[in-house]
Design a protein around this motif. Sequence first.
Motif, PDB file in Angstrom:
ATOM      1  N   TYR A 117       4.373   6.048  15.837  1.00 55.60           N
ATOM      2  CA  TYR A 117       4.150   6.277  14.410  1.00 55.60           C
ATOM      3  C   TYR A 117       2.759   5.794  14.041  1.00 55.60           C
ATOM      4  O   TYR A 117       2.250   4.829  14.609  1.00 55.60           O
ATOM      5  CB  TYR A 117       5.195   5.544  13.559  1.00 55.60           C
ATOM      6  N   GLU A 118       2.144   6.464  13.082  1.00 53.91           N
ATOM      7  CA  GLU A 118       0.840   6.075  12.546  1.00 53.91           C
ATOM      8  C   GLU A 118       0.972   5.928  11.042  1.00 53.91           C
ATOM      9  O   GLU A 118       1.723   6.668  10.399  1.00 53.91           O
ATOM     10  CB  GLU A 118      -0.213   7.148  12.832  1.00 53.91           C
ATOM     11  N   ALA A 119       0.224   4.983  10.492  1.00 52.84           N
ATOM     12  CA  ALA A 119       0.201   4.768   9.041  1.00 52.84           C
ATOM     13  C   ALA A 119      -1.115   5.298   8.498  1.00 52.84           C
ATOM     14  O   ALA A 119      -2.191   4.918   8.963  1.00 52.84           O
ATOM     15  CB  ALA A 119       0.344   3.287   8.725  1.00 52.84           C
ATOM     16  N   TRP A 120      -1.027   6.181   7.516  1.00 55.94           N
ATOM     17  CA  TRP A 120      -2.197   6.770   6.875  1.00 55.94           C
ATOM     18  C   TRP A 120      -2.191   6.369   5.406  1.00 55.94           C
ATOM     19  O   TRP A 120      -1.250   6.675   4.677  1.00 55.94           O
ATOM     20  CB  TRP A 120      -2.163   8.287   7.014  1.00 55.94           C
ATOM     21  N   ALA A 121      -3.226   5.664   4.982  1.00 54.35           N
ATOM     22  CA  ALA A 121      -3.317   5.178   3.603  1.00 54.35           C
ATOM     23  C   ALA A 121      -3.566   6.339   2.650  1.00 54.35           C
ATOM     24  O   ALA A 121      -4.438   7.178   2.887  1.00 54.35           O
ATOM     25  CB  ALA A 121      -4.427   4.145   3.468  1.00 54.35           C
ATOM     26  N   ILE A 122      -2.819   6.356   1.574  1.00 60.13           N
ATOM     27  CA  ILE A 122      -2.979   7.358   0.524  1.00 60.13           C
ATOM     28  C   ILE A 122      -3.985   6.855  -0.508  1.00 60.13           C
ATOM     29  O   ILE A 122      -4.557   7.616  -1.251  1.00 60.13           O
ATOM     30  CB  ILE A 122      -1.609   7.671  -0.125  1.00 60.13           C
ATOM     31  N   GLU A 123      -4.225   5.568  -0.528  1.00 61.69           N
ATOM     32  CA  GLU A 123      -5.101   4.945  -1.516  1.00 61.69           C
ATOM     33  C   GLU A 123      -6.243   4.209  -0.833  1.00 61.69           C
ATOM     34  O   GLU A 123      -6.146   3.857   0.344  1.00 61.69           O
ATOM     35  CB  GLU A 123      -4.298   3.929  -2.324  1.00 61.69           C
ATOM     36  N   ALA A 125       0.831  -1.213   0.000  1.00 59.54           N
ATOM     37  CA  ALA A 125       0.000   0.000   0.000  1.00 59.54           C
ATOM     38  C   ALA A 125       0.864   1.262   0.000  1.00 59.54           C
ATOM     39  O   ALA A 125       1.957   1.278   0.552  1.00 59.54           O
ATOM     40  CB  ALA A 125      -0.909   0.021   1.220  1.00 59.54           C
ATOM     41  N   SER A 126       0.339   2.319  -0.603  1.00 59.13           N
ATOM     42  CA  SER A 126       0.970   3.633  -0.539  1.00 59.13           C
ATOM     43  C   SER A 126       0.486   4.320   0.728  1.00 59.13           C
ATOM     44  O   SER A 126      -0.718   4.439   0.943  1.00 59.13           O
ATOM     45  CB  SER A 126       0.583   4.472  -1.753  1.00 59.13           C
ATOM     46  N   ILE A 127       1.430   4.763   1.566  1.00 63.13           N
ATOM     47  CA  ILE A 127       1.052   5.379   2.836  1.00 63.13           C
ATOM     48  C   ILE A 127       1.872   6.625   3.124  1.00 63.13           C
ATOM     49  O   ILE A 127       2.911   6.862   2.511  1.00 63.13           O
ATOM     50  CB  ILE A 127       1.209   4.404   4.025  1.00 63.13           C
ATOM     51  N   GLU A 128       1.372   7.394   4.088  1.00 62.54           N
ATOM     52  CA  GLU A 128       2.139   8.466   4.709  1.00 62.54           C
ATOM     53  C   GLU A 128       2.317   8.050   6.161  1.00 62.54           C
ATOM     54  O   GLU A 128       1.364   7.642   6.821  1.00 62.54           O
ATOM     55  CB  GLU A 128       1.395   9.789   4.649  1.00 62.54           C
ATOM     56  N   VAL A 129       3.529   8.134   6.661  1.00 68.17           N
ATOM     57  CA  VAL A 129       3.809   7.830   8.062  1.00 68.17           C
ATOM     58  C   VAL A 129       3.796   9.155   8.813  1.00 68.17           C
ATOM     59  O   VAL A 129       4.433  10.131   8.393  1.00 68.17           O
ATOM     60  CB  VAL A 129       5.170   7.127   8.229  1.00 68.17           C
ATOM     61  N   ARG A 130       3.045   9.170   9.927  1.00 66.23           N
ATOM     62  CA  ARG A 130       2.962  10.371  10.760  1.00 66.23           C
ATOM     63  C   ARG A 130       3.402  10.054  12.176  1.00 66.23           C
ATOM     64  O   ARG A 130       3.240   8.942  12.653  1.00 66.23           O
ATOM     65  CB  ARG A 130       1.526  10.899  10.804  1.00 66.23           C
TER      66      ARG A 130
END
Length: 85
Positions: free
Chosen positions: A59-65, A15-20
Amino acid sequence: MDLRRIKDWTLLPGASIEVRQQGRGVWSGLVDAVTADGEILWVIDPSGQRRLFEKAEFYEAWAIEERDGFHYEVTKNDDNLQKVS
């Protein structure tokens, strides 16, 4: 971009994600691997750099898709509706 927080990291390989961390974006890219317990993941950015992230370090994973298998709930966050898994 409508990002969605994914709590179950075991769903994220490929998956494409942004890590915050603490609400701030720190890295983005494609999830390369996740530990079986879903506590650690590796993300490869567009330049090919690979980095490890641990839930224990907040850290949190936020899905871009959007993707089948992600389960979303609608929650209110800063007056914007965001879907959370």
